[in-house]
Motif scaffolding. Structure first.
Motif, mmCIF file in Angstrom:
data_model
loop_
_atom_site.group_PDB
_atom_site.id
_atom_site.type_symbol
_atom_site.label_atom_id
_atom_site.label_comp_id
_atom_site.label_asym_id
_atom_site.label_seq_id
_atom_site.Cartn_x
_atom_site.Cartn_y
_atom_site.Cartn_z
ATOM 1 N N ALA A 6 57.014 -55.471 -47.861
ATOM 2 C CA ALA A 6 56.407 -55.590 -46.537
ATOM 3 C C ALA A 6 54.911 -55.823 -46.628
ATOM 4 C CB ALA A 6 56.687 -54.333 -45.723
ATOM 5 N N THR A 7 54.389 -56.513 -45.620
ATOM 6 C CA THR A 7 52.949 -56.611 -45.458
ATOM 7 C C THR A 7 52.518 -55.350 -44.727
ATOM 8 O OG1 THR A 7 53.073 -59.014 -45.352
ATOM 9 C CG2 THR A 7 51.093 -57.985 -44.461
ATOM 10 N N CYS A 8 51.601 -54.611 -45.327
ATOM 11 C CA CYS A 8 51.256 -53.303 -44.771
ATOM 12 C C CYS A 8 49.852 -52.888 -45.170
ATOM 13 C CB CYS A 8 52.246 -52.253 -45.285
ATOM 14 S SG CYS A 8 52.219 -52.100 -47.087
ATOM 15 N N SER A 9 49.329 -51.896 -44.466
ATOM 16 C CA SER A 9 48.123 -51.211 -44.929
ATOM 17 C C SER A 9 48.496 -49.749 -45.119
ATOM 18 C CB SER A 9 46.968 -51.378 -43.940
ATOM 19 O OG SER A 9 47.271 -50.742 -42.725
ATOM 20 N N VAL A 10 47.754 -49.072 -46.005
ATOM 21 C CA VAL A 10 48.120 -47.706 -46.369
ATOM 22 C C VAL A 10 46.886 -46.817 -46.359
ATOM 23 C CG1 VAL A 10 49.176 -46.271 -48.169
ATOM 24 C CG2 VAL A 10 49.927 -48.641 -47.880
ATOM 25 N N ASP A 11 47.046 -45.603 -45.828
ATOM 26 C CA ASP A 11 45.955 -44.627 -45.869
ATOM 27 C C ASP A 11 46.447 -43.329 -46.475
ATOM 28 O OD1 ASP A 11 43.449 -45.666 -44.290
ATOM 29 O OD2 ASP A 11 45.243 -46.438 -43.287
ATOM 30 N N TYR A 12 45.666 -42.811 -47.410
ATOM 31 C CA TYR A 12 46.002 -41.539 -48.046
ATOM 32 C C TYR A 12 44.896 -40.531 -47.786
ATOM 33 C CZ TYR A 12 46.210 -38.004 -51.703
ATOM 34 O OH TYR A 12 46.221 -36.815 -52.367
ATOM 35 N N ALA A 13 45.292 -39.299 -47.482
ATOM 36 C CA ALA A 13 44.318 -38.216 -47.351
ATOM 37 C C ALA A 13 44.862 -37.011 -48.086
ATOM 38 C CB ALA A 13 44.061 -37.889 -45.884
ATOM 39 N N SER A 17 40.300 -39.396 -50.134
ATOM 40 C CA SER A 17 40.782 -40.308 -49.104
ATOM 41 C C SER A 17 40.760 -41.707 -49.676
ATOM 42 C CB SER A 17 39.892 -40.257 -47.866
ATOM 43 O OG SER A 17 39.948 -38.980 -47.305
ATOM 44 N N ALA A 18 41.784 -42.482 -49.396
ATOM 45 C CA ALA A 18 41.838 -43.827 -49.931
ATOM 46 C C ALA A 18 42.526 -44.749 -48.933
ATOM 47 C CB ALA A 18 42.573 -43.846 -51.262
ATOM 48 N N HIS A 19 42.167 -46.020 -48.980
ATOM 49 C CA HIS A 19 42.707 -46.989 -48.027
ATOM 50 C C HIS A 19 43.097 -48.265 -48.749
ATOM 51 C CE1 HIS A 19 43.131 -49.400 -44.410
ATOM 52 N NE2 HIS A 19 42.292 -50.280 -44.931
ATOM 53 N N LEU A 20 44.255 -48.800 -48.398
ATOM 54 C CA LEU A 20 44.687 -50.095 -48.906
ATOM 55 C C LEU A 20 44.692 -51.093 -47.758
ATOM 56 C CD1 LEU A 20 47.715 -49.181 -51.204
ATOM 57 C CD2 LEU A 20 45.612 -50.306 -51.920
ATOM 58 N N ASP A 83 49.062 -33.012 -48.177
ATOM 59 C CA ASP A 83 48.539 -34.370 -48.379
ATOM 60 C C ASP A 83 49.369 -35.348 -47.559
ATOM 61 O OD1 ASP A 83 47.112 -33.034 -50.273
ATOM 62 O OD2 ASP A 83 47.564 -34.396 -51.907
ATOM 63 N N SER A 84 48.723 -36.355 -46.996
ATOM 64 C CA SER A 84 49.491 -37.294 -46.179
ATOM 65 C C SER A 84 49.236 -38.736 -46.586
ATOM 66 C CB SER A 84 49.158 -37.110 -44.708
ATOM 67 O OG SER A 84 47.854 -37.567 -44.461
ATOM 68 N N LEU A 85 50.290 -39.535 -46.477
ATOM 69 C CA LEU A 85 50.198 -40.966 -46.743
ATOM 70 C C LEU A 85 50.766 -41.669 -45.518
ATOM 71 C CD1 LEU A 85 49.709 -42.815 -49.453
ATOM 72 C CD2 LEU A 85 52.113 -43.253 -49.133
ATOM 73 N N ILE A 86 49.970 -42.557 -44.949
ATOM 74 C CA ILE A 86 50.419 -43.267 -43.740
ATOM 75 C C ILE A 86 50.509 -44.755 -44.039
ATOM 76 C CG2 ILE A 86 49.814 -43.873 -41.366
ATOM 77 C CD1 ILE A 86 48.498 -41.039 -41.256
ATOM 78 N N GLY B 105 43.307 -54.382 -53.393
ATOM 79 C CA GLY B 105 42.884 -53.204 -54.145
ATOM 80 C C GLY B 105 42.523 -52.002 -53.301
ATOM 81 N N LEU B 106 42.455 -50.865 -53.989
ATOM 82 C CA LEU B 106 42.280 -49.577 -53.326
ATOM 83 C C LEU B 106 40.812 -49.326 -52.987
ATOM 84 C CD1 LEU B 106 44.014 -47.013 -52.666
ATOM 85 C CD2 LEU B 106 43.201 -46.102 -54.827
ATOM 86 N N VAL B 107 40.588 -48.787 -51.803
ATOM 87 C CA VAL B 107 39.251 -48.363 -51.408
ATOM 88 C C VAL B 107 39.229 -46.842 -51.377
ATOM 89 C CG1 VAL B 107 37.471 -48.490 -49.640
ATOM 90 C CG2 VAL B 107 39.040 -50.409 -49.961
ATOM 91 N N LYS B 108 38.455 -46.232 -52.283
ATOM 92 C CA LYS B 108 38.349 -44.774 -52.292
ATOM 93 C C LYS B 108 37.197 -44.351 -51.401
ATOM 94 C CE LYS B 108 40.446 -43.914 -56.770
ATOM 95 N NZ LYS B 108 40.352 -43.256 -58.083
#
Lengths: 231, 231
Positions: A6-13, A17-20, A83-86, B105-108
């Motif tokens: 899938a085409t997606c964006s991802v956020d981790y906290a 914190s990290a963002h794709l 921890d959460s991943l969205i 790529g990942l953005v921290k």
DNA sequence: TGTTGGATGTCGTGA
DNA sequence: TCACGACGTCCAACA
């Protein structure tokens, strides 16, 4: 196991914190709620992930998300740390589920351990008159793979690796320092034995008076299994 | 990126030797020749893998392999180390390829770094009369996050973490030992500041006379961005 | 259950 | 390119 492309964006906290940013990726959803986000490259480490145990929840996007193209929102939360991943899913290119069952698991063969057994049996490979003294000789900083006596009766400490690299030389050096402080066994010289020795490791070892010996695993196994033909 | 679900066995030979018995698994083949072998569980680490750069080659099984049910043999070799991974494919349950392109790529986000900036701006959170002295004060063993002066002019070293755990206390302890040997800044006391402090870390810190301060990230950000409303 | 040391560690960074 | 340190380290043995 569900596989989604899938085409997606991802956020981790979590710890950080990290963002794709938005891009096509492979999403691997495991039965224990964990998820891996992989791109077509890099090593085995995913771009982002949530380790088990985790909860997975898919929900509808709100108005703002929908207006930027989000069709589905996945919220993955770690059950203990929180921890959460969205995952903001835009377009799904493929989606399939597969029943794999429980994996029987990895069997590690431990070549280094086998090399140690073989060299203990064939200690003369280090030189004429060598005799095995101890295996796994315990010291305060860990076990020395092999202690041997050379033709003159002097003690020799042997460190065995599959691939001889610099840290193996450092390890042997620490053992030698320690052993040489023990008057019962000093003086002790060192032998660094491996199937393959990296040039840097060889240079360092020889600089420290440690002898390097390259072991031929197949040949040693051959002699071992075909012991009879020696007679 | 090619995704294959197949019943297979896997053999790896490299730093160690390892074997995976026959079972259904997910095989992820990446564009750089690398391959991951995943089961439906475990963490993000595959059961087995080959890291890039690697070469991938599919071949027909020999008679012996065919007789035990192997339909295809994949040989994956690392281009530099020569490590090899051999997948004996029995039954293929799914096989698909997808074009993903290069990942942005990942953005921290570096919450810890942001916390440090915010605390430097709001150093009075540590106590009335506190003043910022240095940020990222360099020592022989690494940078101290913040050095401050308390109301009485005494030096305070601050270590900032998102999650305060025992190793953070150890780190601060090392800094304090070092700083207290410097007559120009000794005596130095310590403050361990984090969004969340684990009980063990708090116990250790307080036992060593280090004060623990829990930081409210959202509140600190709020004060930061809404600075105007203070006036 | 907490702790400790190894890892097919992987990954960045600075020399 | 290579050595060094950090890591969302993970992981398993061991106390």
């Amino acid at each position: 196991m569900r596989l989604v492309v899938a085409t997606c964006s991802v956020d981790y906290a979590g710890r950080l914190s990290a963002h794709l940013p938005l891009a096509p990726r492979v999403l691997m959803l495991k039965a224990d709620g964990s998820i891996l986000v992989h791109s077509d490259g890099g090593s085995y480490k995913p771009l982002n992930w949530m380790s088990p145990p985790a909860t997975f929840e898919a929900s509808e996007p709100d108005e703002e998300q929908r207006s930027v193209g989000v069709t589905e929102v996945w919220t993955v939360k770690h059950k203990k740390t929180g921890d959460s991943l969205i995952v903001s899913v835009h377009e799904v290119h493929a989606d399939s589920s597969h029943e794999l069952g429980v994996d029987p698991g990895l069997v590690k063969d431990g070549v280094e351990a086998h090399l140690q057994v073989l060299l203990a049996e064939q200690i003369e490979r280090l030189g004429d008159g060598y005799e095995l003294w101890r295996r796994e000789y315990m010291t305060a900083i860990g076990p020395v793979d092999i202690l041997a006596r050379d033709a003159g009766g002097a003690t020799v400490a042997v460190e065995i690796k599959r691939r001889g690299e610099i840290d193996g030389v450092e390890q042997l050096t620490r053992y030698l320092e320690l052993l040489n402080r023990d008057p019962r066994i000093a003086p002790v010289t060192g032998v660094f034995a491996a199937q393959e020795i990296k040039p840097q490791a060889r240079t360092l070892a020889e600089d420290r008076g440690i002898r390097c010996v390259v072991l031929d695993y197949d040949e040693m196994r051959g002699i071992d299994s075909g012991h009879a033909r020696l007679f």
